[in-house]
Design a protein around this motif. Structure first.
Motif, PDB file in Angstrom:
ATOM      1  N   UNK A 112       0.828  -1.209   0.000  1.00 33.54           N
ATOM      2  CA  UNK A 112       0.000   0.000   0.000  1.00 33.54           C
ATOM      3  C   UNK A 112       0.853   1.245   0.000  1.00 33.54           C
ATOM      4  N   UNK A 113       1.921   1.245   0.792  1.00 33.97           N
ATOM      5  CA  UNK A 113       2.806   2.406   0.850  1.00 33.97           C
ATOM      6  C   UNK A 113       3.510   2.619  -0.469  1.00 33.97           C
ATOM      7  N   UNK A 114       3.937   1.498  -1.111  1.00 35.57           N
ATOM      8  CA  UNK A 114       4.591   1.630  -2.407  1.00 35.57           C
ATOM      9  C   UNK A 114       3.655   2.202  -3.444  1.00 35.57           C
ATOM     10  N   UNK A 115       2.399   1.735  -3.426  1.00 29.91           N
ATOM     11  CA  UNK A 115       1.404   2.267  -4.361  1.00 29.91           C
ATOM     12  C   UNK A 115       1.146   3.741  -4.100  1.00 29.91           C
ATOM     13  N   UNK A 141       6.107   6.539   7.410  1.00 33.50           N
ATOM     14  CA  UNK A 141       6.698   6.447   8.754  1.00 33.50           C
ATOM     15  C   UNK A 141       6.232   5.171   9.452  1.00 33.50           C
ATOM     16  N   UNK A 142       4.958   4.871   9.320  1.00 35.58           N
ATOM     17  CA  UNK A 142       4.440   3.638   9.913  1.00 35.58           C
ATOM     18  C   UNK A 142       5.122   2.417   9.315  1.00 35.58           C
ATOM     19  N   UNK A 143       5.343   2.464   7.994  1.00 35.73           N
ATOM     20  CA  UNK A 143       6.005   1.347   7.336  1.00 35.73           C
ATOM     21  C   UNK A 143       7.429   1.168   7.841  1.00 35.73           C
ATOM     22  N   UNK A 144       8.155   2.278   7.995  1.00 40.10           N
ATOM     23  CA  UNK A 144       9.530   2.216   8.503  1.00 40.10           C
ATOM     24  C   UNK A 144       9.556   1.667   9.925  1.00 40.10           C
ATOM     25  N   UNK A 145       8.631   2.094  10.764  1.00 38.25           N
ATOM     26  CA  UNK A 145       8.571   1.587  12.129  1.00 38.25           C
ATOM     27  C   UNK A 145       8.301   0.088  12.149  1.00 38.25           C
ATOM     28  N   UNK A 188       9.062  -1.989   9.746  1.00 39.76           N
ATOM     29  CA  UNK A 188      10.263  -2.652   9.267  1.00 39.76           C
ATOM     30  C   UNK A 188      11.290  -2.785  10.386  1.00 39.76           C
ATOM     31  N   UNK A 189      11.443  -1.739  11.180  1.00 30.87           N
ATOM     32  CA  UNK A 189      12.381  -1.810  12.301  1.00 30.87           C
ATOM     33  C   UNK A 189      11.954  -2.871  13.301  1.00 30.87           C
ATOM     34  N   UNK A 190      10.655  -2.937  13.591  1.00 30.30           N
ATOM     35  CA  UNK A 190      10.163  -3.970  14.508  1.00 30.30           C
ATOM     36  C   UNK A 190      10.407  -5.370  13.942  1.00 30.30           C
ATOM     37  N   UNK A 191      10.266  -5.496  12.638  1.00 31.71           N
ATOM     38  CA  UNK A 191      10.488  -6.797  12.003  1.00 31.71           C
ATOM     39  C   UNK A 191      11.957  -7.199  12.076  1.00 31.71           C
ATOM     40  N   UNK A 192      12.863  -6.207  11.859  1.00 29.92           N
ATOM     41  CA  UNK A 192      14.297  -6.483  11.913  1.00 29.92           C
ATOM     42  C   UNK A 192      14.745  -6.913  13.314  1.00 29.92           C
ATOM     43  N   UNK A 193      14.095  -6.350  14.319  1.00 31.67           N
ATOM     44  CA  UNK A 193      14.421  -6.738  15.677  1.00 31.67           C
ATOM     45  C   UNK A 193      14.066  -8.208  15.942  1.00 31.67           C
TER      46      UNK A 193
END
Length: 283
Positions: free
Chosen positions: A14-17, A272-276, A278-283
């Motif tokens: 959705x963010x990419x679109x 910003x939500x997407x980046x957050x 992604x960070x949670x996923x990387x953790x």
């Protein structure tokens, strides 16, 4: 894959679109892009004129290739405008969007050496009218003329009544003087149109004055009613509607100037939500 991971992937898509839509929105509203499309429309018009000349087979082949390239450019432009539209459901609520899409889609149909070749060429001629949909000032003029038609209809009806009365009078009195100009009421209507447009109308008047010296009153009163009174009424109606359309367009531009800012904020929040996430996923 967990439900949480699937939710993240959906939001990434959705963010990419949204990012793509924002870029296409910026391209659509870019002045350079608008000028480029106008230049292509003008070039397309020149190509239509070139087809009317006797040119070599090589030049004709080049023109055919250029015509395909122009059609591809127009198709790309329509796609960019559609993707960049914030509310895609309302894209085809605009008459000019429907007109542009129709012209482009019909241009995609191969028409060379076919039974509909003339129809295809005619549609390509109408591609020049896309200039109206691109340039806002031309859109305002066309919209003003269309919206003024109901009011103009009554003026035209009254003008026809005046024409008909004067044509009947002219046929009654002047048919014996010059049957070619006043032989019947239909010919008299054409003669009066000639008088209204001031096309050698004095010759017609002086010819009638040889038999009816006071016939100048007939011509002058007719010119006063049609050329002066009614035509000025037509101009006044069109100018009035044009001013209203300009005001509406100015209000819409003010609203649109505020809308992109809100849209950009929403897109930035989504990123910003997407980046957050992604960070949670990387953790």
């Amino acid at each position: 894959m967990t439900k949480f991971d699937k939710s993240i992937d959906k939001k990434l898509v959705s963010a990419g679109h949204s990012t793509l839509q924002r870029r296409f929105y910026e391209i659509r509203n870019n002045k350079v892009f608008e000028l480029f499309v106008i230049a292509i429309i003008i070039f397309s018009a020149l190509m239509i004129g070139a087809h009317s000349y006797q040119i070599s087979a090589t030049a004709m082949s080049i023109l055919s290739i250029l015509d395909i390239a122009i059609t591809v450019i127009f198709l790309t432009e329509i796609i960019i405008r559609f993707i960049g539209e914030p509310d895609k459901k309302r894209f085809f609520h605009n008459f000019w969007n429907i007109f542009d899409t129709f012209i482009v889609l019909v241009s995609l149909i191969p028409v060379e050496d076919s039974e509909i070749a003339y129809l295809g060429r005619l549609v390509r001629i109408f591609r020049v009218l896309r200039m109206v949909s691109i340039i806002p000032e031309l859109r305002i003029l066309i919209n003003s003329l269309v919206k003024a038609l109901p009011q103009l209809g009554y003026v035209m009806l009254l003008m026809f009544i005046i024409f008909y009365i004067y044509a009947a009078v002219g046929t009654t009195f002047f048919a014996g003087i010059n049957p070619e100009l006043w032989g019947d009421i239909s010919i008299s209507l054409l003669t009066l149109f000639r008088v209204m447009t001031f096309e050698d109308w004095t010759d017609v008047m002086y010819e009638s004055m040889t038999v009816y010296p006071l016939s100048w009153i007939y011509y002058l009163t007719f010119i006063f009613f049609t050329a002066f009174a009614f035509l000025n009424m037509v101009i006044g109606i069109v100018v009035n509607v044009l001013e209203q359309e300009r005001q509406i367009e100015a209000d819409l531009n003010n609203n649109e100037a505020q809308q992109p800012t809100m849209q950009e904020l929403q897109l930035q929040i989504a990123e910003i939500k997407t980046l957050l996430m992604q960070q949670q996923k990387n953790r």
